[in-house]
Design an enzyme around this catalytic site. Structure first.
Site, PDB file in Angstrom:
ATOM      1  N   ALA A 119       0.834  -1.206   0.000  1.00  0.00           N
ATOM      2  CA  ALA A 119       0.000   0.000   0.000  1.00  0.00           C
ATOM      3  C   ALA A 119       0.870   1.257   0.000  1.00  0.00           C
ATOM      4  O   ALA A 119       0.470   2.295  -0.541  1.00  0.00           O
ATOM      5  CB  ALA A 119      -0.925  -0.022   1.212  1.00  0.00           C
TER       6      ALA A 119
ATOM      7  N   CYS B  18      10.291  -6.150  -6.638  1.00  0.00           N
ATOM      8  CA  CYS B  18      10.132  -6.798  -7.940  1.00  0.00           C
ATOM      9  C   CYS B  18      10.384  -8.307  -7.825  1.00  0.00           C
ATOM     10  O   CYS B  18      11.037  -8.779  -6.883  1.00  0.00           O
ATOM     11  CB  CYS B  18      11.132  -6.237  -8.944  1.00  0.00           C
ATOM     12  SG  CYS B  18      10.846  -4.521  -9.413  1.00  0.00           S
TER      13      CYS B  18
ATOM     14  N   GLU C  90      12.383 -10.163  -9.625  1.00  0.00           N
ATOM     15  CA  GLU C  90      13.801 -10.554  -9.744  1.00  0.00           C
ATOM     16  C   GLU C  90      14.515 -10.380  -8.416  1.00  0.00           C
ATOM     17  O   GLU C  90      15.338 -11.208  -8.016  1.00  0.00           O
ATOM     18  CB  GLU C  90      14.512  -9.673 -10.781  1.00  0.00           C
ATOM     19  CG  GLU C  90      13.897  -9.699 -12.171  1.00  0.00           C
ATOM     20  CD  GLU C  90      12.852  -8.626 -12.388  1.00  0.00           C
ATOM     21  OE1 GLU C  90      11.963  -8.467 -11.518  1.00  0.00           O
ATOM     22  OE2 GLU C  90      12.897  -7.948 -13.411  1.00  0.00           O
TER      23      GLU C  90
HETATM   24  N1  THU Z   1       8.174  -5.213 -11.690  1.00  0.00           N
HETATM   25  C1  THU Z   1       8.914  -6.345 -11.465  1.00  0.00           C
HETATM   26  O1  THU Z   1       8.504  -7.232 -10.707  1.00  0.00           O
HETATM   27  N2  THU Z   1      10.104  -6.457 -12.100  1.00  0.00           N
HETATM   28  C2  THU Z   1      10.630  -5.514 -12.932  1.00  0.00           C
HETATM   29  O2  THU Z   1      11.802  -5.595 -13.277  1.00  0.00           O
HETATM   30  C3  THU Z   1       9.771  -4.435 -13.409  1.00  0.00           C
HETATM   31  C4  THU Z   1       8.605  -4.135 -12.541  1.00  0.00           C
HETATM   32  C5  THU Z   1       6.891  -5.069 -10.983  1.00  0.00           C
HETATM   33  C6  THU Z   1       6.908  -4.025  -9.889  1.00  0.00           C
HETATM   34  C7  THU Z   1       5.431  -3.694  -9.798  1.00  0.00           C
HETATM   35  O3  THU Z   1       4.830  -4.607  -8.892  1.00  0.00           O
HETATM   36  C8  THU Z   1       4.891  -3.948 -11.184  1.00  0.00           C
HETATM   37  O4  THU Z   1       5.877  -4.696 -11.863  1.00  0.00           O
HETATM   38  C9  THU Z   1       4.612  -2.678 -11.965  1.00  0.00           C
HETATM   39  O5  THU Z   1       5.705  -1.836 -11.981  1.00  0.00           O
END
Ligand code: THU
Length: 130
Positions: free
Chosen positions: A46, A53, A55
């Site tokens: 939130a 992310c 990765e």
């Molecule tokens: N996101 C990832 O998990 N990896 C990336 O390298 C790019 C972005 C996710 C973060 C967020 O939860 C969603 O994608 C939108 O940005």
């Protein structure tokens, strides 16, 4: 472990993503040099900036379990375009594996394969602190 199998593991992680805000699931599968695979998904919050992310989830799972040598990572999303890793993830991966192979997939299952050095040229790493 074939490239296809690693990509499929990343796709499987889309189901675990916690994405109530972006509705943009991402899955990752990180292959260690010893053959072990650590998977990850994006976990949102939130307080948006606290999101992690896919990765980096996989990477911190691996490092916290004692792994530091990595061969490849697969990243999968549900978008039409390839799910490219963000800058923060490129940097975090570079710390441990500047020579990492990166497999980037798109919704139809197709993927491209390229070295991390192409995604993060002239990266800043541990050697730069010597
Ligand atoms: N996101 C990832 O998990 N990896 C990336 O390298 C790019 C972005 C996710 C973060 C967020 O939860 C969603 O994608 C939108 O940005």
């Amino acid at each position: 472990m074939t490239d296809r199998a690693l990509v499929d593991m990343a796709f499987a992680m889309l189901e675990r993503s916690y994405v109530p805000y972006s509705h943009f699931p991402v899955g990752a599968a990180l292959l260690c040099e010893d053959g072990t695979v650590y998977t990850g998904c994006n976990v949102e919050n939130a307080a948006y900036g606290s999101t992690i992310c896919a990765e980096r989830t996989a990477l911190v799972k691996a490092v916290s379990e004692g792994r530091k040598r990595f061969a490849a990572i697969a990243i999968a999303g549900r978008s039409e375009d390839y799910c490219w890793p963000c800058g923060a993830c490129r940097q975090m991966l570079y710390e441990f594996a500047p020579e990492l192979t990166v497999l980037v997939a798109r919704a139809d299952g197709q993927f491209v394969k390229l070295p991390l050095g192409e995604l993060l040229p002239h990266g800043f790493g541990p050697a730069n602190l010597d």
